[in-house]
Design a protein around this motif. Structure first.
Motif, short mmCIF file in Angstrom:
data_model
loop_
_atom_site.label_atom_id
_atom_site.label_comp_id
_atom_site.label_asym_id
_atom_site.label_seq_id
_atom_site.Cartn_x
_atom_site.Cartn_y
_atom_site.Cartn_z
N PRO A 515 0.81 -1.24 0.00
CA PRO A 515 0.00 0.00 0.00
C PRO A 515 0.83 1.28 0.00
CG PRO A 515 -0.91 -1.60 1.53
CD PRO A 515 0.41 -2.16 1.08
N GLU A 516 2.04 1.24 0.57
CA GLU A 516 2.86 2.45 0.61
C GLU A 516 3.48 2.75 -0.75
OE1 GLU A 516 6.31 4.40 3.47
OE2 GLU A 516 6.50 2.30 2.89
N GLY A 517 3.57 1.74 -1.64
CA GLY A 517 4.24 1.91 -2.91
C GLY A 517 3.53 2.87 -3.85
N THR A 518 4.30 3.53 -4.71
CA THR A 518 3.72 4.52 -5.62
C THR A 518 2.89 3.89 -6.73
OG1 THR A 518 5.76 4.48 -6.94
CG2 THR A 518 5.61 6.15 -5.21
N ALA A 519 3.04 2.56 -6.94
CA ALA A 519 2.30 1.90 -8.02
C ALA A 519 1.32 0.86 -7.47
CB ALA A 519 3.28 1.24 -8.99
N TRP A 520 0.90 1.04 -6.23
CA TRP A 520 -0.01 0.09 -5.59
C TRP A 520 -1.28 -0.13 -6.41
CZ3 TRP A 520 -1.15 -3.63 -2.37
CH2 TRP A 520 -2.40 -3.75 -1.78
N ALA A 521 -1.78 0.91 -7.07
CA ALA A 521 -3.01 0.81 -7.86
C ALA A 521 -2.82 0.01 -9.15
CB ALA A 521 -3.53 2.20 -8.21
N ASN A 522 -1.58 -0.28 -9.49
CA ASN A 522 -1.30 -0.96 -10.75
C ASN A 522 -0.94 -2.44 -10.58
OD1 ASN A 522 0.46 2.05 -11.40
ND2 ASN A 522 -1.58 1.59 -12.16
N ARG A 523 -1.13 -2.99 -9.39
CA ARG A 523 -0.79 -4.39 -9.15
C ARG A 523 -1.68 -5.32 -9.97
NH1 ARG A 523 -3.86 -2.18 -5.42
NH2 ARG A 523 -5.59 -3.31 -4.44
N ILE A 524 -1.18 -6.52 -10.23
CA ILE A 524 -1.91 -7.50 -11.04
C ILE A 524 -2.18 -8.74 -10.18
CG2 ILE A 524 -1.90 -8.87 -13.14
CD1 ILE A 524 0.27 -6.99 -14.22
N PRO A 525 -3.42 -9.16 -10.02
CA PRO A 525 -3.72 -10.36 -9.22
C PRO A 525 -2.99 -11.58 -9.76
CG PRO A 525 -5.73 -9.15 -9.76
CD PRO A 525 -4.64 -8.53 -10.56
N GLY A 526 -2.27 -12.27 -8.86
CA GLY A 526 -1.61 -13.51 -9.25
C GLY A 526 -0.27 -13.33 -9.93
N ILE A 527 0.18 -12.09 -10.12
CA ILE A 527 1.48 -11.84 -10.77
C ILE A 527 2.26 -10.83 -9.93
CG2 ILE A 527 2.66 -10.91 -12.80
CD1 ILE A 527 0.26 -11.72 -14.48
N GLU A 528 3.47 -11.20 -9.53
CA GLU A 528 4.32 -10.26 -8.80
C GLU A 528 5.08 -9.41 -9.83
OE1 GLU A 528 7.74 -9.90 -5.30
OE2 GLU A 528 7.13 -11.87 -6.03
N MET A 529 4.54 -8.26 -10.09
CA MET A 529 5.19 -7.32 -11.01
C MET A 529 6.06 -6.36 -10.22
SD MET A 529 3.49 -4.82 -13.93
CE MET A 529 2.50 -3.84 -12.79
N CYS A 530 7.26 -6.12 -10.69
CA CYS A 530 8.18 -5.18 -10.07
C CYS A 530 8.23 -3.94 -10.96
CB CYS A 530 9.57 -5.78 -9.93
SG CYS A 530 9.61 -7.32 -8.98
N GLY A 531 7.89 -2.78 -10.41
CA GLY A 531 7.78 -1.61 -11.28
C GLY A 531 8.19 -0.33 -10.61
N LYS A 532 8.11 0.74 -11.37
CA LYS A 532 8.50 2.06 -10.88
C LYS A 532 7.71 3.10 -11.64
CE LYS A 532 11.16 4.59 -8.32
NZ LYS A 532 10.06 5.60 -8.32
N THR A 533 7.01 3.95 -10.90
CA THR A 533 6.29 5.06 -11.54
C THR A 533 7.25 6.22 -11.75
OG1 THR A 533 5.64 5.95 -9.40
CG2 THR A 533 4.10 4.44 -10.49
N GLY A 534 6.85 7.12 -12.63
CA GLY A 534 7.64 8.32 -12.86
C GLY A 534 6.76 9.42 -13.41
N THR A 535 7.09 10.65 -13.06
CA THR A 535 6.41 11.81 -13.64
C THR A 535 7.51 12.74 -14.12
OG1 THR A 535 4.58 11.55 -12.07
CG2 THR A 535 4.75 13.65 -13.24
N ALA A 536 7.79 12.69 -15.41
CA ALA A 536 8.91 13.45 -15.97
C ALA A 536 8.52 14.90 -16.19
CB ALA A 536 9.37 12.82 -17.28
#
Length: 660
Positions: A515-536
């Motif tokens: 929940p603390e992560g910046t991409a919490w809303a983008n998680r995928i059920p059943g898949i551990e995705m490792c990601g990083k948001t950015g606002t350039a």
């Protein structure tokens, strides 16, 4: 007697003159003037060029991306054209009388005795209706060839297009190409031209006085066969490509997805795109000019030619290179008071939150600017070296991640992006005494740094592989044996030991799956995705939305970068697009709520069309514009005069700027 001899010489002279005239005429007709030999040959034999089919291009699963379809070039030998029904001819060929006259004049200028193209690329339908009346049009005949066809109208920037050769193409080819041949102009059509073009052949046909074929000359003894071009198997996943292009409709930006284990590109989206079928057929010239003048630049190949500040994804590179340099480790903690103070307190680089004491893992998850301000300062100021020398070490480490140089993709026109040298800053500041505060924005992927979407996706592939990558490429196999180019099988190290990756990968996983992560809303059920948001940051308008990820965490199958221009927050716009692409590829389904999908599909971030300026107000607006620019320059000069020389080293424009 004298009269007799005189008449004798006169008569003899006349006969000699006649004989010499006949000999001269015969010499001229047989040796100098070739019109009769051409006419004779045309009444007996016609050389017909057999154009080869270009190689078909398939996706990674064998689905057709590019194929060939037949068309017919209408040829004319002007000297053989007799009285014809011009009105009927024009109706059949779908041209007007002026067009007929213009084409005939061009053909005569080329040669009255040699065949040349009268009208290119008649469709099968047009050819069928013309064929019924062909016998009425002496001097005309049809030559078959093939053109490209794109069944799904996708991947235009990847596939490229084909056009007729020009004089420079013919000259550069050392005689391989001839007038009327076609050549790849962009995309893989250009990169793999030597392989997919094939080799032309020649058929010698017997024809009668009406130019009608009557059989093969000398039983084909002097014919040569056309050789079709090699087929290509691309790395693209057609279904994933279609999804990506639909998600990016009415948006400016890119999607690049790579298979980390091979460097094969799974999706290559440049938006806005165009229908590649527009670059085929008799209207190609008009279509090209429309695309060229389109304000949204659909011909611009964004994944390899657009350069953007990477934003927060660069924090991943900073975390890895700093560990390798020994200036931080997984236990290093920095305190974040809502920003980073630099330049002796004269500058302030804001952070999105008050993070307090922050570890390396958490800094990735919450995208803490402050942590990477401290990290960059240690890289430049804390190594016992001058600023330029420390910067050179930092820059060399960063370039190994594919930043600041071309990756070598199998497409023409790739750009290197931008990573300034130490000389750039020394020249800018007038000496070599500068330190980290002079370019602190580089610490979070802003400032003068620019990288392409392809380079962004490649960084994710490096992290997924824990330290190496394969050169990204779009063609995985050539010909029936599906041969791979050697340069795409070479493993390239990023210069950071594998032991430094787990803490960064865990931070990227936390960014998406906690929940603390910046991409919490983008998680995928059943898949551990490792990601990083950015606002350039974008000085010309709304900020750019960025998202980078790979999945699954163990044995990664896809690394992806999504860049949406002028959209705002990365987690709001780029993140959902990446999540849907990843889930589609790994599970062949999309479980994102319908309202999120609808929001992405319906979003429109295209710039508003430029307004037409009223001619009456044009001069006034120009005057206002010049006055505004003059006032701005004057204001900047006055401000600069008030700043002490020592203070000019600080990025004052960044004092109140907030970064993610």
């Amino acid at each position: 007697m004298n009269s007799f001899f005189a008449r004798k010489y006169v008569v003899s002279g006349i006969f000699v003159a006649i004989v010499l005239t006949l000999i001269a005429r015969l010499f001229y007709l047989q040796i100098i003037d070739d019109s009769y030999i051409h006419s004779a040959n045309s009444n007996v034999m016609r050389k017909v060029i057999v154009y080869p089919a270009r190689g078909v291009i398939l996706d990674r699963k064998g689905k057709v991306l590019v194929q060939n379809e037949p068309v017919y070039d209408l040829m004319v030998t002007p000297r053989e054209v007799k009285e014809i029904d011009t009105a009927l001819f024009c109706r059949l060929v779908e041209i007007d009388k002026e067009g007929f006259i213009k084409r005939m004049e061009k053909a005569r200028a080329h040669s009255p005795y040699r065949a040349s193209i009268f009208e290119k690329q008649l469709s099968v339908r047009t050819w069928a209706q013309y064929q019924e009346y062909q016998y009425q049009f002496r001097g005309f005949y049809v030559q078959k060839r093939t053109i490209r066809s794109y069944p799904d109208s996708i991947a235009a920037q990847f596939l490229g297009y084909v056009s007729e050769v020009n004089d420079k193409d013919i000259e550069r080819s050392n005689g391989f190409y001839r007038s009327g041949d076609y050549i790849g102009r962009s995309g893989v059509e250009r990169s793999y031209e030597d392989l997919i073009r094939g080799k032309r052949g020649v058929n010698n046909l017997m024809v009668d006085a009406l130019n009608r074929p009557k059989g093969i000359f000398m039983e084909g003894k002097y014919d040569t066969l056309a050789v079709a071009g090699e087929g290509l198997v691309s790395s693209l996943d057609k279904d994933l490509q279609i999804l990506g292009e639909n998600l990016m409709k009415n948006k400016l930006g890119s999607i690049v997805a790579i298979e980390p284990a091979t460097g094969e590109i799974l999706a290559y989206v440049s938006s806005p795109s165009y229908d590649p079928n527009l670059m085929v057929g008799r209207q190609v010239g008009n279509n090209y000019m429309k695309l060229l003048n389109d304000e949204t630049k659909p011909l611009f190949n964004r994944p390899i030619q657009a350069s953007y500040p990477p934003g927060s994804v660069f924090k991943v590179v900073s975390a890895l290179t700093a560990q390798q340099a020994g200036v931080i480790d997984r236990n290093t903690v920095f305190f974040c008071p809502h920003g980073y103070s630099y330049g002796g307190g004269r500058g302030w680089m804001g952070c999105t939150h008050y993070h307090g004491s922050t570890t390396l893992q958490r800094s990735v998850a919450v995208s803490c600017n402050t942590y990477y301000g401290f990290t960059y300062a240690k890289m430049i100021d804390g190594r016992g070296l001058s600023g330029p020398k420390a910067y050179d070490l930092w820059r060399n480490a960063v370039t190994q991640f594919g930043i600041g140089h071309k990756l070598g993709i199998d497409l023409p026109g790739e750009k290197a992006g931008l990573l300034p040298t130490s000389e750039f800053y020394t020249k800018r500041y007038g000496n070599d005494k500068w330190r980290s505060s002079f370019n602190i924005s580089l610490s979070i992927g802003q400032g003068e740094m620019g990288i392409t979407p392809l380079q962004m996706a490649n960084i994710m592939a490096i992290v997924a592989n824990k330290g190496f990558y394969y050169r990204p490429h779009l063609i995985k196999g050539i010909g029936t044996q599906k041969i791979a180019k050697k340069e795409f099988t070479e493993k390239i190290s990023a210069g950071v030991d594998e032991r430094y990756y787990p803490v960064v990968i865990q931070g990227m996983s936390d960014a998406v799956n906690t929940p603390e992560g910046t991409a919490w809303a983008n998680r995928i059920p059943g898949i551990e995705m490792c990601g990083k948001t950015g606002t350039a940051q974008n000085p010309h308008g709304e900020n750019h939305a960025v998202f980078f990820a790979f999945a699954p965490r163990e044995n990664p199958k896809i690394a992806i970068a999504v860049f949406v221009e002028n959209a705002g927050y990365g987690g709001t716009w780029a993140g959902p697009i990446a999540s849907m692409m990843v889930e589609k590829y790994l599970k062949d389904t999309i479980t994102a709520p319908k309202y999120i999908q609808d929001r992405i599909y319906k979003a429109n971030f295209l710039p508003a069309p430029k307004k037409i300026v009223d001619s009456k107000n044009k001069d006034a607006k120009k005057t206002d514009s010049v006055k505004s620019k003059t006032d701005t320059i004057k204001s900047k000069r006055q401000t600069a005069a008030l700043i002490k020389p020592k203070e000019t080293i600080v990025h004052h424009s960044e004092v109140k700027r907030r970064y993610e």
